[in-house]
Design a protein around this motif. Structure first.
Motif, PDB file in Angstrom:
ATOM      1  N   GLU A 166      49.436   2.499   9.678  1.00 19.86           N
ATOM      2  CA  GLU A 166      49.722   3.855  10.134  1.00 19.86           C
ATOM      3  C   GLU A 166      50.446   4.689   9.084  1.00 19.86           C
ATOM      4  O   GLU A 166      50.509   5.908   9.199  1.00 19.86           O
ATOM      5  CB  GLU A 166      50.552   3.810  11.425  1.00 19.86           C
ATOM      6  N   MET A 167      50.980   4.032   8.061  1.00 19.31           N
ATOM      7  CA  MET A 167      51.695   4.754   7.008  1.00 19.31           C
ATOM      8  C   MET A 167      50.843   4.966   5.758  1.00 19.31           C
ATOM      9  O   MET A 167      51.331   5.452   4.745  1.00 19.31           O
ATOM     10  CB  MET A 167      52.993   4.017   6.649  1.00 19.31           C
ATOM     11  N   ALA A 168      49.563   4.619   5.829  1.00 20.91           N
ATOM     12  CA  ALA A 168      48.697   4.706   4.643  1.00 20.91           C
ATOM     13  C   ALA A 168      48.557   6.127   4.130  1.00 20.91           C
ATOM     14  O   ALA A 168      48.443   6.352   2.919  1.00 20.91           O
ATOM     15  CB  ALA A 168      47.326   4.114   4.960  1.00 20.91           C
ATOM     16  N   ASP A 169      48.567   7.096   5.026  1.00 20.63           N
ATOM     17  CA  ASP A 169      48.328   8.480   4.613  1.00 20.63           C
ATOM     18  C   ASP A 169      49.572   9.361   4.771  1.00 20.63           C
ATOM     19  O   ASP A 169      49.465  10.583   4.925  1.00 20.63           O
ATOM     20  CB  ASP A 169      47.177   9.075   5.437  1.00 20.63           C
ATOM     21  N   VAL A 170      50.734   8.767   4.710  1.00 24.38           N
ATOM     22  CA  VAL A 170      51.985   9.515   4.848  1.00 24.38           C
ATOM     23  C   VAL A 170      52.102  10.559   3.743  1.00 24.38           C
ATOM     24  O   VAL A 170      51.825  10.282   2.572  1.00 24.38           O
ATOM     25  CB  VAL A 170      53.187   8.547   4.804  1.00 24.38           C
ATOM     26  N   PHE A 209      55.177   9.683  -6.115  1.00 25.02           N
ATOM     27  CA  PHE A 209      54.742   9.962  -4.742  1.00 25.02           C
ATOM     28  C   PHE A 209      54.980  11.422  -4.386  1.00 25.02           C
ATOM     29  O   PHE A 209      54.090  12.096  -3.840  1.00 25.02           O
ATOM     30  CB  PHE A 209      55.491   9.039  -3.778  1.00 25.02           C
ATOM     31  N   LEU A 210      56.157  11.927  -4.703  1.00 30.29           N
ATOM     32  CA  LEU A 210      56.479  13.315  -4.369  1.00 30.29           C
ATOM     33  C   LEU A 210      55.604  14.296  -5.147  1.00 30.29           C
ATOM     34  O   LEU A 210      55.352  15.407  -4.683  1.00 30.29           O
ATOM     35  CB  LEU A 210      57.962  13.583  -4.640  1.00 30.29           C
ATOM     36  N   ALA A 211      55.125  13.862  -6.333  1.00 30.84           N
ATOM     37  CA  ALA A 211      54.253  14.715  -7.143  1.00 30.84           C
ATOM     38  C   ALA A 211      52.779  14.564  -6.769  1.00 30.84           C
ATOM     39  O   ALA A 211      51.928  15.234  -7.353  1.00 30.84           O
ATOM     40  CB  ALA A 211      54.439  14.391  -8.626  1.00 30.84           C
ATOM     41  N   GLY A 212      52.493  13.672  -5.811  1.00 29.77           N
ATOM     42  CA  GLY A 212      51.115  13.496  -5.368  1.00 29.77           C
ATOM     43  C   GLY A 212      50.292  12.544  -6.200  1.00 29.77           C
ATOM     44  O   GLY A 212      49.074  12.460  -6.023  1.00 29.77           O
ATOM     45  N   ARG A 213      50.917  11.772  -7.111  1.00 27.72           N
ATOM     46  CA  ARG A 213      50.168  10.851  -7.964  1.00 27.72           C
ATOM     47  C   ARG A 213      50.085   9.441  -7.386  1.00 27.72           C
ATOM     48  O   ARG A 213      49.367   8.586  -7.920  1.00 27.72           O
ATOM     49  CB  ARG A 213      50.811  10.778  -9.363  1.00 27.72           C
ATOM     50  N   PRO A 248      50.265   7.058  -3.550  1.00 26.91           N
ATOM     51  CA  PRO A 248      50.402   7.062  -2.095  1.00 26.91           C
ATOM     52  C   PRO A 248      51.740   6.443  -1.681  1.00 26.91           C
ATOM     53  O   PRO A 248      52.375   5.723  -2.461  1.00 26.91           O
ATOM     54  CB  PRO A 248      49.220   6.216  -1.617  1.00 26.91           C
ATOM     55  N   PHE A 249      52.157   6.712  -0.460  1.00 26.18           N
ATOM     56  CA  PHE A 249      53.439   6.223   0.034  1.00 26.18           C
ATOM     57  C   PHE A 249      53.543   4.703  -0.091  1.00 26.18           C
ATOM     58  O   PHE A 249      54.539   4.175  -0.603  1.00 26.18           O
ATOM     59  CB  PHE A 249      53.620   6.654   1.489  1.00 26.18           C
ATOM     60  N   LEU A 250      52.515   3.984   0.349  1.00 24.29           N
ATOM     61  CA  LEU A 250      52.559   2.526   0.264  1.00 24.29           C
ATOM     62  C   LEU A 250      52.480   2.036  -1.177  1.00 24.29           C
ATOM     63  O   LEU A 250      52.898   0.912  -1.479  1.00 24.29           O
ATOM     64  CB  LEU A 250      51.414   1.917   1.083  1.00 24.29           C
ATOM     65  N   GLY A 251      51.988   2.870  -2.069  1.00 26.93           N
ATOM     66  CA  GLY A 251      51.904   2.493  -3.474  1.00 26.93           C
ATOM     67  C   GLY A 251      53.250   2.404  -4.158  1.00 26.93           C
ATOM     68  O   GLY A 251      53.360   1.798  -5.236  1.00 26.93           O
ATOM     69  N   ILE A 252      54.277   3.010  -3.549  1.00 26.08           N
ATOM     70  CA  ILE A 252      55.618   2.935  -4.158  1.00 26.08           C
ATOM     71  C   ILE A 252      56.038   1.485  -4.301  1.00 26.08           C
ATOM     72  O   ILE A 252      56.364   1.007  -5.404  1.00 26.08           O
ATOM     73  CB  ILE A 252      56.645   3.715  -3.306  1.00 26.08           C
ATOM     74  N   VAL A 279      59.494   3.488 -18.295  1.00 24.93           N
ATOM     75  CA  VAL A 279      58.281   3.690 -19.099  1.00 24.93           C
ATOM     76  C   VAL A 279      57.097   2.998 -18.452  1.00 24.93           C
ATOM     77  O   VAL A 279      55.995   3.569 -18.320  1.00 24.93           O
ATOM     78  CB  VAL A 279      58.497   3.179 -20.533  1.00 24.93           C
ATOM     79  N   ARG A 280      57.304   1.746 -18.026  1.00 26.84           N
ATOM     80  CA  ARG A 280      56.193   0.983 -17.426  1.00 26.84           C
ATOM     81  C   ARG A 280      55.747   1.616 -16.105  1.00 26.84           C
ATOM     82  O   ARG A 280      54.538   1.720 -15.839  1.00 26.84           O
ATOM     83  CB  ARG A 280      56.625  -0.471 -17.197  1.00 26.84           C
ATOM     84  N   ALA A 281      56.696   2.052 -15.286  1.00 27.58           N
ATOM     85  CA  ALA A 281      56.341   2.687 -14.008  1.00 27.58           C
ATOM     86  C   ALA A 281      55.581   3.989 -14.250  1.00 27.58           C
ATOM     87  O   ALA A 281      54.619   4.286 -13.531  1.00 27.58           O
ATOM     88  CB  ALA A 281      57.594   2.940 -13.189  1.00 27.58           C
ATOM     89  N   ARG A 282      55.966   4.741 -15.259  1.00 25.70           N
ATOM     90  CA  ARG A 282      55.251   5.984 -15.575  1.00 25.70           C
ATOM     91  C   ARG A 282      53.834   5.697 -16.045  1.00 25.70           C
ATOM     92  O   ARG A 282      52.902   6.418 -15.715  1.00 25.70           O
ATOM     93  CB  ARG A 282      56.029   6.765 -16.644  1.00 25.70           C
ATOM     94  N   GLU A 283      53.683   4.631 -16.811  1.00 22.92           N
ATOM     95  CA  GLU A 283      52.327   4.243 -17.244  1.00 22.92           C
ATOM     96  C   GLU A 283      51.456   3.901 -16.032  1.00 22.92           C
ATOM     97  O   GLU A 283      50.293   4.329 -15.950  1.00 22.92           O
ATOM     98  CB  GLU A 283      52.397   3.027 -18.176  1.00 22.92           C
ATOM     99  N   LEU A 284      52.008   3.190 -15.099  1.00 26.36           N
ATOM    100  CA  LEU A 284      51.229   2.734 -13.941  1.00 26.36           C
ATOM    101  C   LEU A 284      50.939   3.865 -12.958  1.00 26.36           C
ATOM    102  O   LEU A 284      49.987   3.789 -12.179  1.00 26.36           O
ATOM    103  CB  LEU A 284      51.979   1.595 -13.219  1.00 26.36           C
ATOM    104  N   THR A 285      51.767   4.907 -12.980  1.00 22.45           N
ATOM    105  CA  THR A 285      51.589   6.020 -12.024  1.00 22.45           C
ATOM    106  C   THR A 285      50.956   7.256 -12.658  1.00 22.45           C
ATOM    107  O   THR A 285      50.880   8.302 -12.035  1.00 22.45           O
ATOM    108  CB  THR A 285      52.927   6.411 -11.388  1.00 22.45           C
ATOM    109  N   GLY A 286      50.543   7.112 -13.930  1.00 20.84           N
ATOM    110  CA  GLY A 286      49.842   8.218 -14.573  1.00 20.84           C
ATOM    111  C   GLY A 286      50.727   9.332 -15.082  1.00 20.84           C
ATOM    112  O   GLY A 286      50.232  10.422 -15.360  1.00 20.84           O
TER     113      GLY A 286
END
Length: 402
Positions: free
Chosen positions: A202-206, A351-355, A357-361, A393-400
């Motif tokens: 239910e949180m997939a599209d938060v 997530f807040l920038a739209g790059r 999804p919520f569960l992807g955090i 740096v690594r998190a930024r690479e993985l989140t684009g």
């Protein structure tokens, strides 16, 4: 480090223009003569407010972290002084301490207590400075413990740190009701956030707007998202472990939507002590600044003449894996909590920038943690900062974002 009952307490306030700082100042100004503020410090984004605080409190020093913030702050101080009819005599103005180490320098001043209300891992160095000076530390900067827990514990004397997060202040107070060897477990309460009762699916599209709609507290975006996925509660478990030296398997989280019971301590005789109050951080701040005394009417009390019902619910770990992942980082120790915290901040931003999804955090934070090299050398401030930098740096690479 402490003042006798009834004596004025001298304080240094770090992060004075933020939520913690402004509420602490509210308590101070409502209790004239009880506190003396030697210095205030902030990042520099609101020089007008910082100048008003400095003159309201008649401080000796005012710090600003922005390297180019001295000019703007000096102008704001003189303009505010002129509005108050104080003129511009240099002798009546506080001394400005400027630069990234301003808060650290002010944390070393002689005083009864330093309130660290800075946000982020930049609060670690001032925490260490206050502890090295032997000053009581009123701690609201959770990153000091999350990213630098081992460093903090090495320096802190027994009773030197007074926590002011509502949950840890509650535990601190309840622990006064028994000896350390009588404690069976700590129970940390959680509101459950905006998605209490939701399944993972239910949180997939938060959306960001939904995640930022906390049902109780008004906070900054990162901590609000952390509350939505219970990461914040995992960070609080790490803090509780480090503050009170209780193993992770004896710290439990329970969902309490009414947020009236701020946390509990269960003793080995079966008794549980709870600290209860309406949600208002000023109570914990007042206690921290005046400990072991209490400040009358620091915040509203419960109204026991009105009927109310309280719920206590188990955490759904399948829906909210961030709690367990944070606790795993805490148990791993070393620089792993710093990696977790830094990666999480970057993933929340994504997530807040739209790059992301919520569960992807949590999924992405877990991946960064799995790639973290834990075979480094001795824990130090440099090691913590290096681990944080790598994780970001690594998190930024993985989140684009890189």
């Amino acid at each position: 480090m402490t003042s006798a009952l009834g004596e004025q307490r001298s304080l240094v306030l770090l992060g004075s223009t933020g939520s913690i700082g402004t509420q602490a100042i509210d308590v101070i100004l409502r209790n004239p003569g009880r506190f003396r503020v030697e210095a205030v410090a902030a990042g520099g984004g609101n020089p007008g407010l910082l100048a008003r605080q400095a003159l309201d409190l008649d401080v000796r020093y005012v710090g600003v972290a922005a390297a180019d913030g001295a000019g703007g702050l000096e102008t704001a101080l003189r303009e505010e002084a002129a509005r108050r009819g104080r003129g511009s005599a240099g002798s009546s103005m506080p001394e400005i301490v400027c630069g990234p180490d301003a808060a650290t320098r002010l944390a070393s001043l002689p005083c009864d207590a330093v309130l660290n209300g800075i946000t982020g891992s930049v609060g670690l160095a001032p925490t260490l400075a206050a502890l090295k000076a032997g000053t009581r530390l009123i701690l609201a900067n959770k990153e000091s413990l999350i990213v630098g827990g081992e460093l903090v514990r090495r320096l802190a004397a027994p009773g030197q740190i007074i926590p002011v997060d509502s949950e840890h202040s509650a535990l601190f107070q309840c622990l006064q009701g028994g000896r350390p060897g009588e404690v069976r477990k700590l129970v940390v309460t959680a509101s459950g956030g905006p998605f209490r009762g939701h399944t993972r699916a239910e949180m997939a599209d938060v959306t960001a707007e939904q995640a930022l709609a906390h049902p109780v507290w008004s906070m900054g975006p990162v901590i609000t998202v952390n509350c939505a996925n219970l990461v914040n509660k995992g960070l609080e478990v790490i803090e509780a472990h480090l503050l009170f030296d209780i193993p992770f398997d004896r710290i439990e989280v329970v969902v309490h939507p009414q947020v009236m019971v701020h946390s509990m301590v269960e003793f080995h005789d079966g008794s549980t002590l709870a600290q209860v109050a309406p949600p208002d951080i000023r109570m914990a701040l007042a206690l921290g600044m005046s400990w072991p005394d209490r400040v009358a009417d620091a915040a509203p009390a419960c109204d026991w003449t009105k009927a109310s019902s309280w719920e206590f619910l188990p955490v759904d770990h399948e829906a909210f894996p961030g709690l367990g992942l944070a606790c795993a980082a805490g148990e791993a120790g070393g620089t792993t909590p710093a990696v977790f915290n830094a990666a999480n901040e970057e993933c929340v931003a994504a997530f807040l920038a739209g790059r992301l999804p919520f569960l992807g955090i949590i999924d992405t934070v877990g991946r960064v943690m799995s790639e973290h090299d834990r075979t480094g050398g001795e824990m130090s401030l440099d090691a913590v900062l290096a681990a944080e930098s790598w994780a970001r740096v690594r998190a930024r690479e993985l989140t684009g974002a890189a």
